[in-house]
Design a protein around this motif. Structure first.
Motif, mmCIF file in Angstrom:
data_model
loop_
_atom_site.group_PDB
_atom_site.id
_atom_site.type_symbol
_atom_site.label_atom_id
_atom_site.label_comp_id
_atom_site.label_asym_id
_atom_site.label_seq_id
_atom_site.Cartn_x
_atom_site.Cartn_y
_atom_site.Cartn_z
ATOM 1 N N TYR A 41 10.780 -4.880 -3.941
ATOM 2 C CA TYR A 41 10.459 -6.111 -4.698
ATOM 3 C C TYR A 41 11.188 -6.704 -5.537
ATOM 4 O O TYR A 41 12.331 -6.139 -6.206
ATOM 5 N N ASN A 42 10.891 -7.784 -5.935
ATOM 6 C CA ASN A 42 11.566 -8.665 -6.950
ATOM 7 C C ASN A 42 10.410 -9.254 -7.791
ATOM 8 O O ASN A 42 9.496 -10.017 -7.148
ATOM 9 N N ILE A 43 10.102 -8.638 -8.922
ATOM 10 C CA ILE A 43 8.944 -9.086 -9.571
ATOM 11 C C ILE A 43 9.529 -9.748 -10.801
ATOM 12 O O ILE A 43 10.104 -9.315 -11.807
ATOM 13 N N GLY A 44 8.954 -10.801 -10.841
ATOM 14 C CA GLY A 44 9.433 -11.731 -11.970
ATOM 15 C C GLY A 44 8.269 -12.155 -13.066
ATOM 16 O O GLY A 44 7.431 -11.515 -12.997
ATOM 17 N N SER A 45 8.640 -12.988 -13.744
ATOM 18 C CA SER A 45 7.834 -13.590 -14.942
ATOM 19 C C SER A 45 6.242 -13.807 -14.407
ATOM 20 O O SER A 45 5.458 -13.567 -15.086
ATOM 21 N N LYS A 82 7.452 -10.908 -5.244
ATOM 22 C CA LYS A 82 7.960 -11.320 -4.010
ATOM 23 C C LYS A 82 8.629 -10.014 -3.390
ATOM 24 O O LYS A 82 9.289 -9.073 -3.902
ATOM 25 N N CYS A 83 7.787 -9.775 -2.431
ATOM 26 C CA CYS A 83 8.315 -8.502 -1.382
ATOM 27 C C CYS A 83 9.502 -9.017 -0.489
ATOM 28 O O CYS A 83 9.299 -9.838 0.306
ATOM 29 N N ILE A 95 1.088 -5.035 -5.186
ATOM 30 C CA ILE A 95 2.081 -3.975 -4.718
ATOM 31 C C ILE A 95 1.662 -3.252 -3.761
ATOM 32 O O ILE A 95 0.547 -2.508 -3.823
ATOM 33 N N LEU A 96 2.357 -3.004 -2.775
ATOM 34 C CA LEU A 96 2.205 -2.203 -1.765
ATOM 35 C C LEU A 96 3.171 -0.831 -2.084
ATOM 36 O O LEU A 96 4.362 -0.954 -2.090
ATOM 37 N N ASN A 97 2.611 0.311 -1.867
ATOM 38 C CA ASN A 97 3.395 1.427 -2.331
ATOM 39 C C ASN A 97 3.413 2.289 -0.769
ATOM 40 O O ASN A 97 4.635 2.577 -0.518
ATOM 41 N N TYR A 98 2.419 2.706 -0.229
ATOM 42 C CA TYR A 98 2.469 3.482 0.817
ATOM 43 C C TYR A 98 1.248 3.158 1.744
ATOM 44 O O TYR A 98 0.348 2.540 1.245
ATOM 45 N N GLY A 99 0.936 3.759 2.832
ATOM 46 C CA GLY A 99 -0.349 3.713 3.507
ATOM 47 C C GLY A 99 -0.026 2.850 4.997
ATOM 48 O O GLY A 99 0.942 2.624 5.258
ATOM 49 N N PHE A 100 -1.151 2.767 5.566
ATOM 50 C CA PHE A 100 -1.429 1.936 6.952
ATOM 51 C C PHE A 100 -1.617 0.504 6.761
ATOM 52 O O PHE A 100 -2.788 0.191 6.067
ATOM 53 N N TYR A 101 -0.878 -0.028 7.551
ATOM 54 C CA TYR A 101 -1.121 -1.715 7.228
ATOM 55 C C TYR A 101 -1.419 -2.165 8.557
ATOM 56 O O TYR A 101 -0.717 -1.772 9.700
ATOM 57 N N ALA A 102 -2.321 -3.085 8.884
ATOM 58 C CA ALA A 102 -2.594 -3.639 10.016
ATOM 59 C C ALA A 102 -1.629 -5.159 10.211
ATOM 60 O O ALA A 102 -1.940 -5.813 9.467
ATOM 61 N N LEU A 103 -0.652 -5.132 11.031
ATOM 62 C CA LEU A 103 0.087 -6.162 11.039
ATOM 63 C C LEU A 103 -0.105 -6.963 12.375
ATOM 64 O O LEU A 103 -0.044 -6.205 13.610
ATOM 65 N N ASN A 114 10.834 -9.802 6.201
ATOM 66 C CA ASN A 114 11.614 -10.259 5.063
ATOM 67 C C ASN A 114 10.581 -11.324 4.198
ATOM 68 O O ASN A 114 9.985 -12.007 5.129
ATOM 69 N N ASP A 115 10.604 -11.055 3.058
ATOM 70 C CA ASP A 115 9.824 -11.992 2.349
ATOM 71 C C ASP A 115 8.373 -12.001 3.006
ATOM 72 O O ASP A 115 7.649 -13.103 3.181
ATOM 73 N N LEU A 116 7.499 -10.822 2.659
ATOM 74 C CA LEU A 116 6.130 -10.946 3.017
ATOM 75 C C LEU A 116 5.556 -11.503 1.749
ATOM 76 O O LEU A 116 5.513 -11.233 0.759
#
Lengths: 260, 807
Positions: B765-769, B773-774, B329-337, B322-324
């Motif tokens: 997402y919540n994208i504001g002005s 925010k992911c 913007i991330l759409n798809y793909g592989f992520y190193a976490l 939550n709250d990354l």
């Protein structure tokens, strides 16, 4: 007590300008939050080892006097204006600061004092976003070479993150920066670092968890080798080692952190 | 249909804080100012642009979007909040393009909007991504012997435009898989494309395929690779407190394979059972019955069954954040976490597979590589003797093979000589090595006497020499080089013990005419005796060398009988690595192929190896840049087998039977950061130290493994807290005794970030002005399975797929 407001626009406002020495700071209750389930970054707590210090509320109480209603209101409004844009609350006497958010102010009754003076007490409520105080002035160190050793002293009282700024004149694909005791470090393999003059600077920010490359500030977190990563400086004396595949200028900057 | 609304288009009224950017006729978005926030462009279904909105700065402005994406990067749904005081006409099916930081990233359509008589000051418009439109078209279609690309092209060119998005053949890049027969009846296009993506998403390599409608309104179908990590995030910095789950609900580690019979497709016959025993051990038995059509042959069915097991044998990891904190913007793909630093134990090897260790190596030693040149052919040598001396061939040879040189003087003194003359050999490198076996046991040297056993002539002048003497009963050797000042630079007298020995002297030219860094390294039996690298030897460096070896000169009265010399090699090369500053030289050696090395000598730590073209003795080169040490390694069959001996219960382990195998070793390249300790379980039939373990990395150190009890497992623990990193682990036999060693479970304990490579499953997402925010991101290892979905397709749609035709 000499407190100063520093706004997001980097303006400063000395609280004592309007309140003289009638300034008081209530630091709130400091609690170590051992329940790491808390989503701490929302409320501003910071990871310190396995434990976090919960964020808290600060109260700045001032006594404000002025000659007449108009001047009083003007001074009070000006104070609130700066307070509403506050980013850092600075303790000028001790050269430390803390990051805060404006929460509001308490009831501000003002009363007549005699026939002309006006005075009032006001509590400025601030939420301390980072539950520690840090140096206003950065500690720095620098050296150049392929195999660097820094004997550093974190004379604060909390682990603190540092920013490493690297600059090279040639392709530098291998970066290893570490502390042997306690073992922690970061290793980066980036085939682009130093490729040309627009990519010759690397900023490893251990506070935000970002690695930015070059003029365009490309995010290179994905170049961090497995197992390694961002780290904090421990309290006390320690040795920081840095190994680079070519000669590199390394600038270190950190702000010591304090409970109060 | 909607042209009437366009009448409003030319006169768009934008509310406070909402900015109109460009004229409506302008087809692009370039006029939108660069703000960090969201930009939204509305189009009518007939492609006319109705309004462009960007989030402004300042108070009282509102343009905010909530959106979520599927694992394929498709926009699933969105909700736009904006102030009511604008005059944009809303209607169903309006196309919406989303921009972030002035770049398009998603494409959708409006499917809900408030009635105009509402009083709320904020308008909320809901919509979906265009992929959902695929659901609206139902078709019946069949194909035979067609590639996926053909099917997609056929469907796309026929139906996509009507659905409101583009068919762009350049964005359709499916795998080269041919479907032999498929029949979809009354299926919607989404279902058909999901079937095709399932077929494409085999697990043979790291490519996975995704589909969707991109930000330009084009349909795409393409592969992504695990190698292309989009971003890396760290707990404690970029995110906090992930929810990590292991999901075993879909686990399969045993497949019972059935097939319908030729005669009756309602009847099935049992084919075979496939399983993964490790997974059964770890997770318990998860069995699945799979039935194939009768036309699937045994090999294909077996491959499919193994594919199911390979894909599903491990529990899936799912990580929800939550709250990354993100900056794009991330759409798809592989992520190193990377989860935060924590203590963890990793099994480096359980010694259950011979291939688990990368190299099995014989006799590796040393830190310097002297590159090989041609062996000197002894048949070219002239044998010279004066007075009573003789040179003959004796047996057996000192190197274990047939033949050695026997230099014999029966009566000492009197100018007697017996030596071999090599003839002139061209030296073209800045270093070379003289190597030979020698045995002085049969030679008597009078006490205090010495003689020259080697001269090296450069044209007519002697430029190198060595002498042997008897110093109060101790035989000794002295190496000397003629320097540029025409004086002799001598080494120190070095003791020679009884028996046969390998003498090797690596001569090195100075780097420049004025540098004093020439000289030699002298080895006996591969052990460095002496390094003299302070000689000014540049001008007098030989270009043609004539060697005289044996009882060459100065043989005194008390010196007589036989000196044995064997296997004389003169080796030259330019790849000697004295120190780390020569690192680049090794890169040049990569140009040498194995073929070029065959029949050459390779010198490792002073021991020379003949490189042969033998498949079982392959040559490998390992470099260890950390230390500047380069070792040549020769793969070698060690006496290691796997047996069912165990630490705990019934586990496999290595059985290493050694007898005169000192120097044999196994090695593994690893990468562990911040190690704390290493654990190894060993069992020997004799107590004591027979193995050493070498840990390489940020430092190199060797530990002898002391086993205190015979025939019982011993847990060896090594403290690694002084290492920041471990890069290689080597187990070496350090004794020539006859002993059996069992090895099991090599474990390393680290205190590091736990890094996972996970694919994005869905994100909102919540994208504001001015912010992005992911809200929630879920990452997982779940894969879309060919084998699993093939089964469904096969059962329901009678599809036969040539599963392994992917190229």
């Amino acid at each position: 007590m000499n407190l100063r407001i520093r706004t997001r626009g980097d303006l400063t406002y000395n609280i004592s300008d309007i309140a003289g020495d009638k300034v008081d700071l209530k630091r709130g209750e400091t609690l170590l939050d051992l329940d790491i389930v808390e989503k701490s970054f929302r409320s501003g707590a910071v990871l310190i080892g396995e434990r976090r210090i919960a964020s808290k509320e600060l109260t700045v109480s001032i006594e404000l006097f002025d000659d007449n209603d108009t001047d009083f209101r003007q001074a009070f409004n000006q104070f609130c204006y700066y307070a509403s844009q506050i980013e850092y609350l600075e303790d000028v006497d001790n050269d430390i600061r803390t990051k805060v958010e404006f929460k509001g102010f308490g009831d501000s009754p003002y009363q007549s004092l005699g026939t002309i003076n006006r005075g009032g007490y006001v509590d400025l409520k601030l939420h301390q976003l980072t539950p520690y105080w840090e140096d206003m002035t950065e500690q720095t160190d620098t050296d150049t070479g392929t195999d660097l050793t820094f004997n550093l002293n974190n004379s604060g009282y909390l682990d603190c993150p540092a920013t490493f700024t690297l600059e090279v004149a040639a392709l530098c694909t291998g970066i290893l920066i570490y502390i042997s005791d306690p073992v922690r470090g970061i290793e980066i393999q980036d085939l682009s670092f130093g490729y040309d003059t627009t990519l010759d600077e690397y900023i490893i920010n251990n506070e935000n968890g970002t690695i930015l490359l070059g003029d365009e500030q490309y995010n290179r977190n994905d170049r961090i080798r497995g197992g390694s990563g961002f780290f904090d400086f421990p309290v006390g004396n320690f040795t920081l080692n840095a190994e680079f595949s070519v000669s590199c200028q390394m600038d270190i900057a950190w702000r010591r952190r304090y409970f109060i | 249909m909607s042209t009437s609304t366009l009448g409003l288009g030319g006169g768009i009224y934008l509310g406070v804080g909402l900015r109109q950017s460009t004229a409506i006729a302008d087809p692009d978005i370039t006029g939108i100012n660069t703000y960090n926030g969201i930009g939204v462009v509305f189009y009518s279904p007939s492609q006319e642009r109705i309004a462009s909105l960007t989030a402004g700065l300042g108070q009282g402005e509102k343009l905010e979007t909530k959106m979520n994406f599927s694992k394929y990067g498709n926009l699933k749904g969105f909700q736009i909040s904006m102030l009511r005081n604008n005059e944009i006409p809303f209607f169903n099916g309006m196309k919406v393009e989303f921009y972030y930081k002035n770049l398009p990233f998603a494409y959708g359509y409006v499917d809900s909007f408030p009635e105009s008589d509402q009083i709320s000051s904020v308008v909320k418009i809901g919509g979906k991504g265009y992929v959902n439109k695929l659901r609206d078209k139902k078709i019946s279609v069949n194909y035979a012997s067609k590639t996926i690309e053909y099917i997609l092209d056929d469907l796309g060119s026929t139906y996509f435009l009507d659905l409101g998005f583009n068919y762009n053949s350049s964005k359709i890049q499916p795998p080269n898989t041919t479907i032999s027969s498929v029949d979809w009846s009354e299926k919607d296009l989404l279902k058909i494309i999901q079937d095709l993506i399932s077929i494409s998403n085999t697990n043979f390599d790291t490519i996975e395929y995704i589909y969707g409608i991109d930000q330009y309104g084009d349909f795409y179908f393409k592969g992504i690779s695990e190698d292309e990590i989009e971003k890396a995030y760290f707990e404690g910095y970029n995110y906090q407190n992930p929810i990590v789950e292991n999901d075993a609900s879909n686990l399969v580690n045993q497949v019972q394979l059935y097939r319908t019979t030729d005669a009756d497709d309602k009847e099935t016959e049992y084919v075979d059972t496939f399983e993964d025993s490790d997974s059964i051990d770890m997770n318990g038995l998860y069995e699945r019955k799979v039935t194939f059509s009768d036309f699937i042959d045994n090999t294909t069915a077996e491959n499919a069954a193994n594919g199911i097991i390979a894909d599903l044998k491990d529990p899936k990891t799912r990580l929800t954040i939550n709250d990354l904190i993100i900056d794009s913007i991330l759409n798809y793909g592989f992520y190193a976490l990377s989860n935060k630093r924590q203590d963890q134990k990793t099994v480096i090897s359980d010694f259950a597979l011979l291939s688990d260790w990368s190299t099995f190596i014989k006799n590796i030693a040393g830190s310097e590589v002297f590159y090989a040149g041609n062996e000197v052919d002894l048949s070219e040598w002239a044998f010279i003797s004066t007075n009573n001396g003789t040179v003959s061939i004796g047996n057996p040879g000192l190197d274990g093979t047939v033949g050695k040189l026997d230099f014999n003087i029966p009566v000492g003194g009197g100018g007697n000589r017996a030596y071999a003359n090599s003839g002139g050999k061209t030296i073209s490198y800045s270093n070379y090595m003289l190597s030979y076996y020698i045995d002085t046991d049969s030679l008597t040297i009078g006490v205090g006497e010495s003689f020259i056993n080697m001269y090296g002539y450069y044209t007519a002048a002697i430029s190198i020499k060595s002498q042997i003497r008897n110093n109060a009963g101790q035989y000794q050797i002295l190496i000397s080089v003629l320097n540029d000042a025409a004086g002799w630079t001598d080494g120190t007298w070095t003791n020679i013990s009884a028996g046969e020995h390998l003498f090797q002297v690596v001569y090195k030219k100075a780097s420049t005419a004025i540098a004093n860094d020439g000289g030699w390294h002298f080895y006996i039996d591969g052990a460095l005796q002496e390094s003299v690298l302070t000689v000014d030897i540049f001008t007098n460096w030989v270009s043609t060398l004539t060697l005289h070896l044996g009882l060459r000169d100065g043989v005194d009265a008390g010196t007589l009988d036989s000196l044995f010399i064997d296997e004389v090699n003169l080796i030259e090369g330019d790849k000697m690595l004295i120190d780390a500053t020569h690192k680049t030289a090794i890169a040049a050696s990569a140009a040498w192929t194995n073929d070029e090395l065959i029949d050459h000598y390779l010198v490792i730590g002073g021991i020379s190896y003949l490189i042969t073209d033998n498949d079982s003795n392959q040559l490998t080169l390992n470099s260890s840049p950390e230390s500047g040490i380069y070792d040549w390694k020769i793969n070698y069959d060690l006496n290691i087998s796997i047996i069912d001996e165990n630490v705990y219960t019934g586990r496999l382990c290595y059985k290493w039977e050694i007898d005169d195998n000192e120097g044999d070793l196994i090695e593994k390249d690893v990468e562990y950061f911040s190690p704390t300790k290493l654990k190894l379980f060993v069992r020997q039939d004799i107590t004591g130290e027979y193995l050493s373990i070498d840990i390489d990395g940020s430092k190199s150190e060797s530990f002898n493994i002391n086993v205190p009890f015979a025939n019982d497992w011993t847990e060896i623990e090594i403290d690694l807290t002084e290492w920041i990193k471990v890069t290689s682990i080597t187990l070496t036999v350090i004794d020539s005794s006859d002993i059996t060693i069992l090895l099991d479970r090599l474990e390393i304990y680290t205190e590091t970030y736990v890094k996972r490579l996970l694919s994005l499953e869905n994100v909102s997402y919540n994208i504001g002005s001015s912010s992005i925010k992911c809200e929630q991101a879920t990452f997982g290892t779940e894969k879309i399975l060919l084998t699993e979905d093939l089964k469904k397709i096969d059962e329901k749609n009678k599809v036969a797929v040539e599963i392994f035709s992917k190229q």
